[in-house]
Every structure is written in structure tokens, then in C-alpha cells.
Design a protein around this motif. Structure first.
Motif, mmCIF file in Angstrom:
data_model
loop_
_atom_site.group_PDB
_atom_site.id
_atom_site.type_symbol
_atom_site.label_atom_id
_atom_site.label_comp_id
_atom_site.label_asym_id
_atom_site.label_seq_id
_atom_site.Cartn_x
_atom_site.Cartn_y
_atom_site.Cartn_z
ATOM 1 N N THR A 117 0.819 -1.211 0.000
ATOM 2 C CA THR A 117 0.000 0.000 0.000
ATOM 3 C C THR A 117 0.853 1.261 0.000
ATOM 4 N N GLY A 118 1.983 1.246 0.725
ATOM 5 C CA GLY A 118 2.865 2.402 0.710
ATOM 6 C C GLY A 118 3.472 2.644 -0.657
ATOM 7 N N ARG A 119 3.878 1.579 -1.324
ATOM 8 C CA ARG A 119 4.428 1.708 -2.674
ATOM 9 C C ARG A 119 3.357 2.184 -3.640
ATOM 10 N N ALA A 120 2.148 1.671 -3.479
ATOM 11 C CA ALA A 120 1.051 2.102 -4.355
ATOM 12 C C ALA A 120 0.779 3.587 -4.173
ATOM 13 N N PHE A 121 0.817 4.066 -2.922
ATOM 14 C CA PHE A 121 0.577 5.488 -2.673
ATOM 15 C C PHE A 121 1.606 6.346 -3.403
ATOM 16 N N LEU A 122 2.871 5.986 -3.306
ATOM 17 C CA LEU A 122 3.911 6.783 -3.955
ATOM 18 C C LEU A 122 3.747 6.789 -5.469
ATOM 19 N N LEU A 123 3.371 5.651 -6.038
ATOM 20 C CA LEU A 123 3.147 5.587 -7.477
ATOM 21 C C LEU A 123 1.948 6.441 -7.884
ATOM 22 N N LEU A 124 0.895 6.394 -7.092
ATOM 23 C CA LEU A 124 -0.275 7.222 -7.369
ATOM 24 C C LEU A 124 0.080 8.698 -7.231
ATOM 25 N N TRP A 125 0.863 9.034 -6.205
ATOM 26 C CA TRP A 125 1.254 10.421 -5.972
ATOM 27 C C TRP A 125 2.054 10.962 -7.155
ATOM 28 N N ALA A 126 2.998 10.162 -7.663
ATOM 29 C CA ALA A 126 3.787 10.590 -8.817
ATOM 30 C C ALA A 126 2.900 10.739 -10.054
ATOM 31 N N GLU A 127 1.955 9.831 -10.209
ATOM 32 C CA GLU A 127 1.051 9.871 -11.361
ATOM 33 C C GLU A 127 0.127 11.087 -11.309
ATOM 34 N N ALA A 128 -0.170 11.548 -10.099
ATOM 35 C CA ALA A 128 -1.119 12.648 -9.931
ATOM 36 C C ALA A 128 -0.661 13.939 -10.605
ATOM 37 N N ALA A 129 0.646 14.082 -10.814
ATOM 38 C CA ALA A 129 1.160 15.295 -11.450
ATOM 39 C C ALA A 129 0.642 15.463 -12.870
ATOM 40 N N THR A 130 0.314 14.359 -13.532
ATOM 41 C CA THR A 130 -0.135 14.427 -14.933
ATOM 42 C C THR A 130 -1.501 13.772 -15.143
ATOM 43 N N ALA A 131 -2.140 13.321 -14.078
ATOM 44 C CA ALA A 131 -3.432 12.634 -14.204
ATOM 45 C C ALA A 131 -4.509 13.456 -13.501
ATOM 46 N N PRO A 132 -5.363 14.153 -14.246
ATOM 47 C CA PRO A 132 -6.388 15.002 -13.629
ATOM 48 C C PRO A 132 -7.300 14.249 -12.673
ATOM 49 N N GLU A 133 -7.557 12.962 -12.951
ATOM 50 C CA GLU A 133 -8.466 12.209 -12.097
ATOM 51 C C GLU A 133 -7.866 11.930 -10.713
ATOM 52 N N LEU A 134 -6.555 12.133 -10.572
ATOM 53 C CA LEU A 134 -5.885 11.912 -9.297
ATOM 54 C C LEU A 134 -5.440 13.200 -8.620
ATOM 55 N N SER A 135 -5.229 14.251 -9.397
ATOM 56 C CA SER A 135 -4.556 15.445 -8.879
ATOM 57 C C SER A 135 -5.297 16.096 -7.724
ATOM 58 N N GLU A 136 -6.618 16.228 -7.816
ATOM 59 C CA GLU A 136 -7.355 16.907 -6.758
ATOM 60 C C GLU A 136 -7.251 16.151 -5.441
ATOM 61 N N SER A 137 -7.412 14.847 -5.501
ATOM 62 C CA SER A 137 -7.320 14.040 -4.286
ATOM 63 C C SER A 137 -5.957 14.173 -3.623
ATOM 64 N N PHE A 138 -4.913 14.163 -4.432
ATOM 65 C CA PHE A 138 -3.571 14.216 -3.850
ATOM 66 C C PHE A 138 -3.197 15.627 -3.409
ATOM 67 N N ARG A 139 -3.749 16.636 -4.043
ATOM 68 C CA ARG A 139 -3.566 17.993 -3.523
ATOM 69 C C ARG A 139 -4.171 18.089 -2.120
ATOM 70 N N GLU A 140 -5.336 17.495 -1.947
ATOM 71 C CA GLU A 140 -5.983 17.513 -0.637
ATOM 72 C C GLU A 140 -5.172 16.731 0.395
#
Length: 208
Positions: free
Chosen positions: A113-136
Motif C-alpha cells: 500500500t505504501g508503494r502504491a501510494f507513492l506511485l499514485l502520488w507521482a502519477e497525480a502530477a499528470t493525471a487530472p483524475e488523481l490530482s485533486e485528491s492528492f492535492r488535498e
């Protein structure tokens, strides 16, 4: 009027149903984390998550509704209680230092889960569907860090000229950066030794 013996099985059944729901949700989030780590965010679909967890796509949809909601839930669950030892501590310098040390140390566990979070966090920079959640998520983390610094300034343990926002941004950036390095080159990052080093550096930098 029903007796106590008659009412007890109803409460037991309700608890069992809630437990099943919790277990199903945890299994689905675990399956989503595995898929993110193995194949990346774009490989995650509700159908694949259900299949990996041993459920139907309908069960995944029932719990989360959409892929975005599933990824949001994964982001939140993977960081909740990441450093459990600080949960009951009052804000201030000591909580900040323990959080930094504990966070870096936990990175060494290499949990899915920790590795998945970091991968999602990195992806959020270019993925609009993730960016808002990770900004929060990042802003909530910075807010906690700012509280620690603000309280430390007020009680005299942190230098008065320290800017809480600057510290929050720098600490978050350092922790996430160490995490990404650990993800890309595990042998290059000794998290147990580094956790103490980084914590000591921040203590020296902030202490009044």
C-alpha cells in the motif's frame, strides 16, 4: 416484548454483516494496490480489481462507484496511520521529529500500500483524475506539519523566526522524495540509518 435471548442474534448478525463489509472493502483496496504496483494506474479497472480480490465487478462498484473513487479511497487508506506512534501525541517539536523519523523508517518496510501510494502520488502530477485528491492529501499533511511548527514556536522549542509553511513544504518534499528514491533504488536508501539522520538534522535546524 422480545426477550434478551431473542434480540442478541439480531445484533450479532448485524455485527457480522459490518465485519464482512469491512473485510470486503479491505480486500478490494489491497487488490487495487497490488495492481498499481504491478502494472501502473492505467491498468486498474473495477473488473480487474474484483477479479484479483475474488469478487465480481458489481461488488467493487457497490463499494466505490467508480475507478476514481476507488483510487481516492486507496490514497486515503494507504496513508492513514502511516506513523501510528504519533497519533496521540500533542502537536509540537517532538511530534514533528518523531513523525519525520517514523515516516522514513516506515518506508523501509516496502509495503504494497505504501508503494502504491507513492506511485499514485507521482502519477497525480499528470493525471487530472488523481490530482485533486492528492492535492488535498498533501495539504492535510502540510497542515499537520504547520501545526507542529506553530505550537513549537509558541512554546519556545522552535526558533521564533521559523516559517511554518516553509518547513511544511520542505519536510513533505523531503519525505516524498526519499520515498521515491527508495521505490526506484531500494539498495541506495538505508531507511533505518537515514531516519535518524534526517530527524537529527531537522531538530538542529529548528530547535530554539
Amino acid at each position: 416484548m422480545p426477550s434478551q435471548q431473542q434480540r442478541t442474534p439480531v445484533r450479532t448478525a448485524r455485527r457480522t454483516q459490518e465485519q464482512r463489509r469491512t473485510e470486503t472493502r479491505a480486500a478490494l483496496l489491497g487488490a487495487a494496490a497490488q495492481l498499481v504496483v504491478e502494472s501502473g494506474v492505467r491498468a486498474v479497472t473495477l473488473a480487474r480489481v474484483g477479479e484479483r480480490a475474488g469478487y465480481s465487478r458489481g461488488i467493487v462498484t457497490h463499494h466505490f462507484g467508480s475507478k476514481q473513487a476507488l483510487l481516492d479511497a486507496l490514497a486515503k487508506s494507504s496513508q492513514s496511520g502511516f506513523v501510528p506512534s504519533v497519533g496521540d501525541m500533542p502537536p509540537g517539536l517532538e511530534r514533528l521529529i518523531l513523525l519525520i523519523e517514523g515516516y522514513v523508517s516506515e518506508l523501509g518496510r516496502d509495503g504494497i500500500t505504501g508503494r502504491a501510494f507513492l506511485l499514485l502520488w507521482a502519477e497525480a502530477a499528470t493525471a487530472p483524475e488523481l490530482s485533486e485528491s492528492f492535492r488535498e492529501r498533501d495539504e492535510a499533511f502540510r497542515a499537520d506539519l504547520r501545526d507542529d511548527v506553530t505550537v513549537g514556536i509558541a512554546d519556545g522549542t522552535i526558533r521564533a523566526e521559523t516559517d511554518p509553511q516553509d518547513v511544511a513544504v520542505a519536510v513533505l518534499g523531503q519525505l516524498r522524495g526519499i520515498g521515491m528514491q527508495r521505490l526506484l533504488a531500494p539498495d541506495a536508501v538505508d531507511t533505518q540509518r537515514l531516519s535518524r539522520t534526517v530527524a537529527q538534522q531537522w531538530r538542529r535546524a529548528l530547535s530554539a
